[in-house]
Design an enzyme around this catalytic site. Structure first.
Site, short mmCIF file in Angstrom:
data_model
loop_
_atom_site.label_atom_id
_atom_site.label_comp_id
_atom_site.label_asym_id
_atom_site.label_seq_id
_atom_site.Cartn_x
_atom_site.Cartn_y
_atom_site.Cartn_z
CG HIS A 1 -2.00 -1.00 1.19
ND1 HIS A 1 -2.82 -1.20 0.10
CD2 HIS A 1 -2.40 -1.91 2.14
CE1 HIS A 1 -3.66 -2.19 0.36
NE2 HIS A 1 -3.43 -2.63 1.58
CB ALA A 2 4.29 2.00 1.14
#
Length: 413
Positions: free
Chosen positions: A128-129
């Site tokens: 998700h980063a």
């Protein structure tokens, strides 16, 4: 370090996931052809470099690649990044860098053929980063940074990333959205953008030179009914493996999130994929890139589910015989929501991948029927090839004669 990073902070993301997998694997015997042994996982400590499956590495690399900026705690011990993600001023940076370093080191060894394949059991997760944003328990995108390292430092020309997490890997998609050297494929719960993180629509196909190199199998319809083994196996058969074979990668990186495994509550996934199914999916991926496949742990919060799924994947990596899928799964038809999702994906992706187009029609056929048809087609082709050879052998070549055939007498002058 990973334990200190999230101790007493996250309600879901805790070191117990990594520790549970390590503890479970240390008690379970694994074997591969020609050798039988117990494979012991040491967390983030030293591992036997001779093992076919390497589950974690001892080294954190000093990275020159761009990383998400570290959150500022403004003098406090903890900083709230979002509703799920908390930054520990003392330990999060080290744990996040260690996770990235482990995945890079493992992938580099697999790419150089020092290892056949591997599984990095690391925390925190990463998919998700984004380049400038930490979110969803993720600070640094380990898989994305590893792919960039392989591409830029080791000159790997084509890399396939398969994201099995029930949540879309928005950060990984963003990193390679315009990159034709990296094919990103994700199958995830989407529900028309109403499931976290809301990205990953089927029409998000990439941009510029990367158009067509981003494939989203976006499940919709909520949990009525939930997706399971049949739907995931059908997605692999109709979209993922055909496109992957056509792309012909040099190495495969897998965001191995196990939150689609049965046992996770609806807010965390709610799907009913079995742990053994993940082993079969991994086995299919091993047919690519001469078996150079690297798994990195992503999501998953039910301890039994992630331990069982990890064991299934490790058995596949080691080449062990997998527990067969039940007969009812083999003969079952995907649910209607899955059929609609797959038809939408194949309709879009057939513009970019010739191999995907033929699967757009039989996508709603049962797995067993499709396998039967494929076997019949293969047998037909083999029979025709054999017949062709027989005909060629029977046809006398010009200027030749059959053995023992008498020569015609020359006519008298």
């Amino acid at each position: 370090m990973a334990a200190r990073h999230d101790r007493n902070v996250f309600p879901l993301e805790k070191p117990v996931q990594r520790k549970s997998i390590s503890k479970a694997m240390s008690r379970r015997p694994f074997s591969w052809p020609g050798r039988k042994t117990d494979v012991i996982v040491h967390g983030l400590s030293r591992c036997q470099p001779s093992l076919t499956g390497l589950f974690s590495l001892m080294l954190s690399l000093s990275l020159s690649l761009s990383l998400s900026p570290l959150p500022s705690s403004r003098g406090r011990l903890f900083a709230q990044v979002d509703s799920d993600t908390v930054w520990n001023e003392l330990h999060s940076a080290g744990a996040a860098r260690m996770a990235v370093g482990c995945v890079i080191e493992l992938a580099a060894r697999v790419a150089s053929r020092e290892l056949k394949n591997g599984f990095a059991v690391v925390r925190p997760p990463g998919h998700h980063a984004e380049e400038s944003t930490a979110m969803g328990f993720c600070f640094f995108n380990s898989i994305a940074i590893t792919a960039k390292y392989l591409r830029d430092k080791l000159n790997i020309g084509k890399i396939l990333i398969v994201d099995l997490d029930v949540h879309h890997g928005n950060g990984t998609q963003q990193a390679f959205y315009a990159d034709p050297s990296i094919l990103y494929v994700s199958l995830h719960r989407y529900d028309e953008g109403n499931f976290f993180p809301g990205s990953g629509a089927p029409n998000e196909v990439g941009s510029g030179p990367g158009e067509g190199y981003n494939i989203n199998i976006a499940w919709t319809g909520g949990l009525d009914p939930p997706m399971g083994d049949v739907e995931y196996l059908t997605a692999f058969r109709t979209v993922i493996m055909p496109a992957a074979n056509e792309f012909d990668p040099e190495i495969v990186l897998v965001s191995a999130g196990f939150d689609a495994v049965e046992g996770h509550d609806p807010p965390l996934g709610g799907y009913k994929v079995t742990a053994k199914c993940f082993g079969h999916l991994t086995k299919q991926l091993l047919k690519l890139a001469d078996g150079r496949v690297v798994l990195a742990l992503e999501g998953g919060h039910d301890l039994t589910a992630i331990c069982d799924a990890s064991e299934a994947c490790i058995n596949a990596l080691l080449g062990n015989e997998l527990e067969p899928l039940p007969e009812d799964i083999v003969h079952q038809i995907p649910n209607m929501n899955a059929i609609a999702s797959l038809k939408k994906t194949t309709e879009i992706q057939s513009k970019y991948w010739k191999s995907v187009e033929p699967y757009s029609v039989p996508v709603d056929c049962a797995l067993a029927e499709s396998q039967k048809r494929e076997r019949e087609e293969t047998e037909t082709v083999s029979a025709m090839a054999s017949l062709s050879v027989d005909v060629e052998q029977c046809m006398p070549q010009e200027g030749s004669r059959a053995a023992g055939e008498p020569m015609e007498e020359e006519p008298a002058l």
